[in-house]
Design a protein around this motif. Structure first.
Motif, PDB file in Angstrom:
ATOM      1  N   VAL A   1       0.836  -1.199   0.000  1.00  0.00           N
ATOM      2  CA  VAL A   1       0.000   0.000   0.000  1.00  0.00           C
ATOM      3  C   VAL A   1       0.870   1.248   0.000  1.00  0.00           C
ATOM      4  N   ILE A   2       1.878   1.286   0.865  1.00  0.00           N
ATOM      5  CA  ILE A   2       2.674   2.500   0.982  1.00  0.00           C
ATOM      6  C   ILE A   2       3.576   2.680  -0.237  1.00  0.00           C
ATOM      7  N   HIS A   3       3.943   1.571  -0.846  1.00  0.00           N
ATOM      8  CA  HIS A   3       4.720   1.641  -2.091  1.00  0.00           C
ATOM      9  C   HIS A   3       3.913   2.372  -3.166  1.00  0.00           C
ATOM     10  N   GLY A   4       2.664   1.953  -3.320  1.00  0.00           N
ATOM     11  CA  GLY A   4       1.798   2.600  -4.306  1.00  0.00           C
ATOM     12  C   GLY A   4       1.572   4.075  -3.996  1.00  0.00           C
ATOM     13  N   LEU A   5       1.340   4.376  -2.718  1.00  0.00           N
ATOM     14  CA  LEU A   5       1.112   5.765  -2.322  1.00  0.00           C
ATOM     15  C   LEU A   5       2.346   6.620  -2.593  1.00  0.00           C
ATOM     16  N   THR A   6       3.517   6.076  -2.240  1.00  0.00           N
ATOM     17  CA  THR A   6       4.758   6.824  -2.449  1.00  0.00           C
ATOM     18  C   THR A   6       4.943   7.162  -3.924  1.00  0.00           C
ATOM     19  N   LEU A   7       4.655   6.160  -4.768  1.00  0.00           N
ATOM     20  CA  LEU A   7       4.817   6.382  -6.208  1.00  0.00           C
ATOM     21  C   LEU A   7       3.998   7.582  -6.667  1.00  0.00           C
TER      22      LEU A   7
ATOM     23  N   LYS B   1       5.161  11.136  -4.714  1.00  0.00           N
ATOM     24  CA  LYS B   1       6.458  11.750  -5.030  1.00  0.00           C
ATOM     25  C   LYS B   1       6.425  12.515  -6.358  1.00  0.00           C
ATOM     26  N   GLU B   2       5.350  12.317  -7.144  1.00  0.00           N
ATOM     27  CA  GLU B   2       5.241  13.060  -8.400  1.00  0.00           C
ATOM     28  C   GLU B   2       4.659  14.455  -8.199  1.00  0.00           C
ATOM     29  N   ASN B   3       4.199  14.767  -6.977  1.00  0.00           N
ATOM     30  CA  ASN B   3       3.572  16.064  -6.731  1.00  0.00           C
ATOM     31  C   ASN B   3       4.581  17.211  -6.813  1.00  0.00           C
ATOM     32  N   ASP B   4       4.048  18.383  -7.167  1.00  0.00           N
ATOM     33  CA  ASP B   4       4.915  19.556  -7.304  1.00  0.00           C
ATOM     34  C   ASP B   4       5.539  19.970  -5.985  1.00  0.00           C
ATOM     35  N   TYR B   5       4.812  19.762  -4.874  1.00  0.00           N
ATOM     36  CA  TYR B   5       5.390  20.223  -3.605  1.00  0.00           C
ATOM     37  C   TYR B   5       6.625  19.416  -3.225  1.00  0.00           C
ATOM     38  N   ILE B   6       6.702  18.202  -3.721  1.00  0.00           N
ATOM     39  CA  ILE B   6       7.916  17.410  -3.474  1.00  0.00           C
ATOM     40  C   ILE B   6       9.075  18.002  -4.280  1.00  0.00           C
ATOM     41  N   LEU B   7       8.737  18.370  -5.511  1.00  0.00           N
ATOM     42  CA  LEU B   7       9.748  19.005  -6.372  1.00  0.00           C
ATOM     43  C   LEU B   7      10.233  20.298  -5.718  1.00  0.00           C
ATOM     44  N   ALA B   8       9.274  21.075  -5.183  1.00  0.00           N
ATOM     45  CA  ALA B   8       9.615  22.335  -4.522  1.00  0.00           C
ATOM     46  C   ALA B   8      10.545  22.082  -3.344  1.00  0.00           C
ATOM     47  N   GLN B   9      10.213  21.054  -2.564  1.00  0.00           N
ATOM     48  CA  GLN B   9      11.060  20.711  -1.427  1.00  0.00           C
ATOM     49  C   GLN B   9      12.488  20.411  -1.870  1.00  0.00           C
ATOM     50  N   ARG B  10      12.562  19.658  -2.961  1.00  0.00           N
ATOM     51  CA  ARG B  10      13.887  19.257  -3.440  1.00  0.00           C
ATOM     52  C   ARG B  10      14.657  20.502  -3.906  1.00  0.00           C
ATOM     53  N   ALA B  11      13.906  21.417  -4.560  1.00  0.00           N
ATOM     54  CA  ALA B  11      14.556  22.644  -5.030  1.00  0.00           C
ATOM     55  C   ALA B  11      15.079  23.443  -3.843  1.00  0.00           C
ATOM     56  N   MET B  12      14.353  23.330  -2.716  1.00  0.00           N
ATOM     57  CA  MET B  12      14.794  24.063  -1.528  1.00  0.00           C
ATOM     58  C   MET B  12      15.903  23.324  -0.801  1.00  0.00           C
TER      59      MET B  12
ATOM     60  N   ALA C   1      15.901  20.025   0.350  1.00  0.00           N
ATOM     61  CA  ALA C   1      15.589  18.986   1.331  1.00  0.00           C
ATOM     62  C   ALA C   1      16.224  17.668   0.893  1.00  0.00           C
ATOM     63  N   ASP C   2      16.748  16.933   1.861  1.00  0.00           N
ATOM     64  CA  ASP C   2      17.347  15.645   1.470  1.00  0.00           C
ATOM     65  C   ASP C   2      16.273  14.560   1.438  1.00  0.00           C
TER      66      ASP C   2
ATOM     67  N   MET D   1      10.992  11.944   2.658  1.00  0.00           N
ATOM     68  CA  MET D   1      10.254  10.716   2.972  1.00  0.00           C
ATOM     69  C   MET D   1       9.518  10.838   4.303  1.00  0.00           C
ATOM     70  N   LEU D   2      10.210  11.388   5.319  1.00  0.00           N
ATOM     71  CA  LEU D   2       9.618  11.399   6.662  1.00  0.00           C
ATOM     72  C   LEU D   2       8.627  12.537   6.857  1.00  0.00           C
ATOM     73  N   SER D   3       8.934  13.721   6.293  1.00  0.00           N
ATOM     74  CA  SER D   3       8.065  14.868   6.589  1.00  0.00           C
ATOM     75  C   SER D   3       7.004  15.104   5.533  1.00  0.00           C
ATOM     76  N   HIS D   4       7.115  14.470   4.397  1.00  0.00           N
ATOM     77  CA  HIS D   4       6.124  14.742   3.356  1.00  0.00           C
ATOM     78  C   HIS D   4       5.398  13.503   2.875  1.00  0.00           C
ATOM     79  N   ILE D   5       6.145  12.473   2.505  1.00  0.00           N
ATOM     80  CA  ILE D   5       5.471  11.288   1.977  1.00  0.00           C
ATOM     81  C   ILE D   5       4.743  10.540   3.091  1.00  0.00           C
ATOM     82  N   LEU D   6       5.413  10.375   4.229  1.00  0.00           N
ATOM     83  CA  LEU D   6       4.792   9.624   5.317  1.00  0.00           C
ATOM     84  C   LEU D   6       3.488  10.255   5.827  1.00  0.00           C
ATOM     85  N   PRO D   7       3.497  11.560   6.182  1.00  0.00           N
ATOM     86  CA  PRO D   7       2.230  12.142   6.666  1.00  0.00           C
ATOM     87  C   PRO D   7       1.110  12.101   5.633  1.00  0.00           C
TER      88      PRO D   7
END
Lengths: 296, 319
Positions: A173-179, A182-193, A195-196, A201-207
């Motif tokens: 289940v979590i594998h599918g959710l992560t997939l 992680k395609e969301n723009d806010y993840i991209l934004a985090q990476r641009a800022m 974030a490692d 994984m812990l502060s965005h994908i998990l919650p």
């Protein structure tokens, strides 16, 4: 605050608190309250067992052996004169301990494996997910039986066996959710800022994957309790004289015709608790599913 | 499509290989001398002379590298040699072959009836949404997913076996010996094995039917003035059964998992009962082979489900 600002606010759609919606949908079906009541009773029994149980669950009065339900023994006694009601109350501890530890261990392991596989993809995902598929190939009872054969009985080994058997469900289940997350723009934004990976994984994908996980965990508790009952019915699990509902059903077999309550009562208790977890899980699913927003 | 099937087949083979490795490792994790796999816990290995132990170890190939041992075992399995049981003093393949038809007879009956009733109940509940029929089906399916199957077995034994004396409470009769008696002997076990699957299928069918009934093409079908039966069967059912099919593979696993309990309750000499007794007799070769065979069947059923999925739903593309 100027007047102009407040008009722009009033043009926005009315804010409905997520919590308010959650409570409304969750308690919409009155039967959910019944489920909560059953679980509250279970927890109370488990915590206050020594005070609630009218008799000693482990040492019975031999002269009261196989007593029919009466004022002294509301659910009768078994061949060793042990009070069925007291054993039921103590059995609540086994249910909760096995259920919650198993779910905790399996969910943590499943989440770690699932997020890692989904986030990194490639060969890591391939190895982890095929491994999970293989574990899923075993029916839960069989995997538990195989591990019990190897590890021997005992409550820790039952917990180990059931944890291993339920990890793949969470991982998938979590594998599918992560997939998808992680395609969301806010993840991209985090990476641009900057974030490692661990932070993402812990502060965005998990919650963001918590709501479906909570539903899964609740529904899994039901099936884990059923599996634990099945194993203790087969004689694998908590060692005598410890009280486990599944074993109590099995012990009553020889007295089914004369003392059906010995088997019927613990079996009914198992069904009631599993039913309560299923009700709760369904209620949570309806209340937490964003696709049902506006419909319910 | 062909490429997908081939890829899916390779995947299934990989999964089965991982399963064999898991089973192999699990059994060898046993505490103590690995000889107990072949001799059993009660063999008193400590009291044997060193030469005897070495001799036995050589006999069972335990002096060789674990990887070699694994391939030896797999080679044997592929040739149909599953090893020897210490309790039955016979070939495991032969023991399994005797018991498999029993498990299959009950399991297949439960599988077919469980899915048929499950789908039927789901349809009825969806078509009569919110009415008393829907409530009844919802209650049945909640009971089905919550009831411990062994306890259901006890209830059935109590009422239909002991009180009403309609059905035999233990044992199994082959249909080739006495068909009527055989059918009577599998009624209660089959009910126990099918109840969970039936409940799950009914729930899934109901929600899929409700989902489909909200689609535009269903409204169009009603607007065209088609008869209800036609709409339900041709439009709604066909489309809502696709998600239900995924559950069939899981259902196979549930039946085999359930057979362990149900065959114990009704004292039926099938594979499930064999596994349980072998666990207690520490007959590890039997446990190892039984788990391997059943897992392979479950994995293959899931493979068949996955492939038929695309055949039934042309919208699914095998990317």
């Amino acid at each position: 605050m100027t007047g102009g600002n407040s008009t722009t606010f009033s043009e926005a759609p009315p804010r409905v608190s997520e919590w308010a919606r959650f409570w409304r949908v969750f308690f919409q079906r009155k039967i959910v309250i019944f489920g909560l009541a059953v679980l509250a009773l279970l927890v109370i029994c488990a915590i206050f067992a020594p005070w609630l149980a009218p008799h000693d669950p482990y040492r019975g009065e031999m002269r009261d052996a196989l007593s029919q339900p009466c004022a002294k023994y509301p659910l009768g006694t078994d061949i060793q004169g042990r009070d069925t009601l007291s054993r039921l109350i103590y059995g609540a501890r086994t249910v909760l301990v096995v259920g919650f530890i198993t779910v905790g261990v399996a969910a943590v392991a499943g989440v770690v494996l699932g997020i890692t596989a989904g986030y990194y993809g490639g060969i890591i995902s391939m190895v982890i997910m095929r491994f999970m598929d293989a574990l899923m190939g075993f029916p839960m009872m069989l995997l538990a039986l195989l591990l019990a054969a190897v590890l021997g009985g005992g409550i820790q080994n039952v917990i180990t066996a059931l944890s291993v058997a339920t990890i793949p469900g969470y991982a998938r289940v979590i594998h599918g959710l992560t997939l998808s997350i992680k395609e969301n723009d806010y993840i991209l934004a985090q990476r641009a800022m900057g974030a490692d990976d661990r932070r993402i994984m812990l502060s965005h994908i998990l919650p963001n994957s918590l709501p479906p996980m909570i539903v899964l965990i609740t529904l899994q508790l039901g099936s884990i309790i059923l599996a634990e009952a099945g194993l203790s019915f087969l004689g694998i699990g908590i060692k005598p004289p410890g009280a486990a509902w599944g074993a109590m059903v099995s012990d009553g077999y020889g007295y089914l015709l004369t003392h059906p309550v010995l088997s019927f009562a613990p079996g009914f208790a198992i069904m009631l608790v599993v039913f309560a977890f299923n009700l709760l899980g369904d209620g949570l699913r309806d209340a937490l599913d964003p696709r049902l927003r506006g419909l319910l | 499509m062909t490429a997908y099937i081939i890829r899916r087949l390779i995947m299934a083979v990989i999964i089965i290989v991982i399963v064999t490795i898991l089973v192999f490792c699990a059994i060898r994790l046993l505490p103590g001398d690995p000889l107990i796999i072949f001799l059993g816990q009660n063999a008193n290995i400590e009291q044997m002379s060193q030469e005897r132990i070495e001799q036995l170890r050589h006999e069972y190939g335990l002096d060789r590298h674990p990887v070699v041992q694994y391939f030896d075992w797999i080679g044997g399995v592929l040739r149909g040699d599953l090893g020897r049981s210490i309790t039955y003093r016979d070939n495991v393949g032969k023991i399994m072959a005797e018991r498999f038809p029993v498990t299959l007879h009950i399991g297949l009956t439960a599988f077919i009836l469980g899915n048929a009733f499950g789908i039927l109940l789901g349809i009825v509940a969806a078509l009569r949404r919110g009415r008393w029929m829907d409530t009844v089906v919802t209650i049945i399916s909640y009971i089905g997913i919550s009831i411990p199957v062994f306890w259901l077995g006890f209830l059935l034994i109590y009422f239909f076996g002991l009180k009403l004396r309609w059905l035999p409470i233990t044992g199994y009769v082959s249909p080739f010996v006495d068909f009527w008696q055989s059918t009577k002997s599998i009624i209660m076990p089959a009910i126990c094995e099918m109840i969970t699957g039936m409940a799950v299928i009914a729930r899934q069918t109901r929600s899929a039917m409700l989902e489909v009934s909200r689609q535009d093409y269903i409204r169009t079908a009603w607007a065209k003035g088609l008869r209800e039966r036609y709409i339900v069967v041709k439009h709604m059912l066909k489309n809502s059964l696709i998600p239900v099919i995924t559950l069939l593979g899981i259902g196979v696993g549930m039946i085999f998992g359930g057979s362990v309990l149900v065959e114990t309750v009704f004292a039926i000499a099938g594979v499930g009962r064999l596994l349980v007794t072998s666990v207690f007799q520490q007959d590890y070769i039997v446990v190892q082979s039984g788990v391997l065979v059943i897992s392979s069947i479950v994995i293959l059923s899931n493979l068949i489900v996955d492939i038929s999925y695309g055949w039934l739903d042309p919208r699914i593309r095998y990317g």
